[in-house]
Design an enzyme around this catalytic site. Structure first.
Site, PDB file in Angstrom:
ATOM      1  N   CYS B  80       0.831  -1.204   0.000  1.00 44.20           N
ATOM      2  CA  CYS B  80       0.000   0.000   0.000  1.00 44.20           C
ATOM      3  C   CYS B  80       0.871   1.262   0.000  1.00 44.20           C
ATOM      4  O   CYS B  80       1.522   1.549  -0.995  1.00 44.20           O
ATOM      5  CB  CYS B  80      -0.966  -0.054   1.186  1.00 44.20           C
ATOM      6  SG  CYS B  80      -2.303   1.140   1.066  1.00 44.20           S
ATOM      7  N   HIS B 171      -3.116  -5.514   1.630  1.00 47.34           N
ATOM      8  CA  HIS B 171      -2.493  -5.694   2.938  1.00 47.34           C
ATOM      9  C   HIS B 171      -2.436  -7.153   3.377  1.00 47.34           C
ATOM     10  O   HIS B 171      -3.305  -7.615   4.109  1.00 47.34           O
ATOM     11  CB  HIS B 171      -3.266  -4.905   3.991  1.00 47.34           C
ATOM     12  CG  HIS B 171      -3.145  -3.441   3.799  1.00 47.34           C
ATOM     13  ND1 HIS B 171      -2.037  -2.736   4.180  1.00 47.34           N
ATOM     14  CD2 HIS B 171      -3.985  -2.552   3.228  1.00 47.34           C
ATOM     15  CE1 HIS B 171      -2.193  -1.472   3.861  1.00 47.34           C
ATOM     16  NE2 HIS B 171      -3.368  -1.317   3.275  1.00 47.34           N
ATOM     17  N   GLU B 173      -0.682  -8.375   5.556  1.00 47.99           N
ATOM     18  CA  GLU B 173      -0.455  -8.445   7.016  1.00 47.99           C
ATOM     19  C   GLU B 173      -1.756  -8.416   7.804  1.00 47.99           C
ATOM     20  O   GLU B 173      -1.764  -8.691   9.001  1.00 47.99           O
ATOM     21  CB  GLU B 173       0.479  -7.310   7.456  1.00 47.99           C
ATOM     22  CG  GLU B 173      -0.153  -5.921   7.600  1.00 47.99           C
ATOM     23  CD  GLU B 173      -0.369  -5.194   6.272  1.00 47.99           C
ATOM     24  OE1 GLU B 173      -0.190  -5.818   5.205  1.00 47.99           O
ATOM     25  OE2 GLU B 173      -0.752  -4.010   6.313  1.00 47.99           O
TER      26      GLU B 173
END
Lengths: 303, 194
Positions: B80, B171, B173
């Protein structure tokens, strides 16, 4: 209860992960209160990770008295047009129509805030009914978990907004984080007692016992006025800071804003904190807690 | 092998990346200073606000050292905002926003809209299929000849690689799925052996 997750083909908006995800992106940044697009630009130039658009900063709300409401959409839209970073705005506690209006304006995060005059003395907003995320204030872990159970994607300490005085934010952070630490040491039978005492859902208490942390990010707010204040909140365990009156009520906002941004990143590095604290001019004057009548404290609003 | 992966921790979702690395048994180091950068074999650049990170890269004295390390071949993975920092061209950014020009792509900041438009979507990729979480996400509008598209949604690139530089507009994560982190670590492991 309506859950505003909407799915189109293989794509969904408004999921918990998407809402909490934006809160994750704000970590380690500084969210600054601004009342017009000039201030919003100063905040962005200083490195703010988001701005909170509101008509009056808490210090002025406190001074003026009367009913404090959601800001004028014109003012919020002017701020949205002036910066690239996320724009947040405040709705009154329980005022779900103000929240609907803010969502339709495309605000990125709603603060259901005790700084405004509450619209409902029993109910907070059902935050699952919205596509955009909410942040709510809390003074203790029970309050934080009740807000999470209503759909909050981010919790902040309430502190005592508009005072330039950290003492209440420190109390709230210590209470929330201290209880989390104690819960991780509790046995399974004790968790029932914790849930009862906190007036919070048992499942959330059990989850904390397992993970050792709150389900959503925890930020600090209320009374932060200096780089050292921001670093104190971070070292206590907050994951970032909101700064309300502290920047634009100080003598020279732009350098102070930049200094607080650096302090929030390098919060454990005393040499950096010393460097950025130099020559910032006069901080906001601030108010002692004993100067505020019990009935005029914002932190006690919310249930 | 004693590998250390740095996570740029100036601002943003660095903690979630560190958790992902820990979950696959990789030692991670939060990087806020040039000294911390020296100790790492690879660097992850998380999501967050690219304009904030860009300013903090300058004030922390990290921009030039990171740039040098990338030129020396240090593997980097930007997600991002981290992808924006690695791109050769930023569209709709701040005029003073600098980037590392480490991967030949043009990226438009917040091109998918405001938070109300943020979404989850299934991603097909040569590394595997993922549930991608897109938060006020940037869009890859141009991909250079040297850039390999690893994953896309609706025929749009969302995961790209050029040499040791990996970039994602979503994302990984945030989805409890560390396969892309494993992939990035494998790039680092190959380089460390050479």
């Amino acid at each position: 209860m309506a859950n505003m997750v909407s799915t189109n083909g293989s794509s969904s908006t408004g999921t918990n992960r998407v809402k909490r995800g934006l809160a994750e992106m704000l970590k380690g940044g500084v969210i600054m209160d601004v009342v017009n697009s000039d201030q919003a630009k100063i905040a962005e130039d200083a490195g703010a990770c988001a701005v909170m658009a509101l008509e009056r900063v808490p210090a002025d709300i406190r001074r003026d008295g009367g009913v404090a409401r959601m800001s004028d959409p014109d003012m919020i839209m002017a701020i949205q047009a002036s910066v690239h970073i996320p724009v947040m705005a405040k709705a009154r506690i329980g005022h779900f129509v103000e929240a609907q209006i803010l969502q339709s304006l495309g605000v990125d995060f709603i603060d259901e805030s005790e700084v405004l005059t509450p619209a409902d003395e029993a109910h907070h907003i059902d935050k699952f009914a919205f596509t955009i995320p909410f942040v709510c204030g809390a003074t203790n872990l029970g309050e934080a978990l009740r807000r999470i159970s209503e759909g909050a994607a981010l919790i902040r300490s309430k502190g005592e907004a508009g005072t330039g005085n950290m003492v209440e934010a420190v109390r709230h952070l210590r209470s929330i984080l201290g209880d989390i630490r104690k819960i991780t040491q509790a046995d399974s039978a004790e968790l029932f007692e914790w849930a009862k005492r906190l007036q919070a859902p048992l499942s959330l208490v059990q989850e904390i016992a397992e993970t050792g942390k709150l389900q959503v990010p925890l930020f600090a707010a209320g009374g932060i006025a200096t780089p050292a204040d921001a670093a104190l909140a971070m070292q206590l365990g907050a994951e970032t800071v909101f700064v309300g009156s502290g920047i634009f009520k100080s003598a020279d906002p732009a350098p102070r804003a930049k200094a607080i941004v650096e302090a929030t990143t390098h919060f454990r590095d005393a040499a950096v904190l010393a460097r950025v604290s130099r020559g910032l001019g006069v901080a906001m004057t601030g108010i002692g807690m004993d100067e505020i009548n019990e009935t005029q404290r914002f932190a006690q609003r919310g249930w | 092998m004693n590998m250390q992966v740095g996570v740029l921790a100036l601002q943003g979702a660095f903690a979630a990346h560190s958790d992902c690395l820990t979950s696959i048994g990789v030692q991670s180091v939060e990087v806020r200073t040039p000294g911390q950068l020296n100790s790492v074999d690879a660097l992850l650049m998380p999501g967050g606000e690219s304009s904030t990170m860009s300013q903090l890269l300058e004030s922390s004295g990290l921009f030039d050292p990171i740039s040098t390390r990338i030129a020396d071949g240090m593997p980097v993975f930007g997600t991002c905002a981290g992808m924006i920092l690695l791109a050769s061209e930023i569209l709709d950014g701040r005029s003073d926003q600098r980037s590392f020009s480490a991967i030949d792509i043009s990226v438009r900041r917040n091109a998918f809209g405001r938070q109300v438009d943020s979404f989850e979507s299934a991603i097909k990729s040569s590394v595997g299929d993922f549930q991608g979480i897109f938060i006020r996400a940037p869009r890859i509008e141009r991909v250079g000849d040297e850039v390999e598209v690893l994953g896309s949604i609706n025929n749009e690139p969302v995961l790209v690689r050029q040499g040791n530089v990996l970039a994602a507009s979503f994302h990984p994560e945030l989805s409890n799925d560390a396969r892309l982190h494993e992939y990035f670590v494998s790039i680092t492991a190959i380089r460390k052996k050479v």
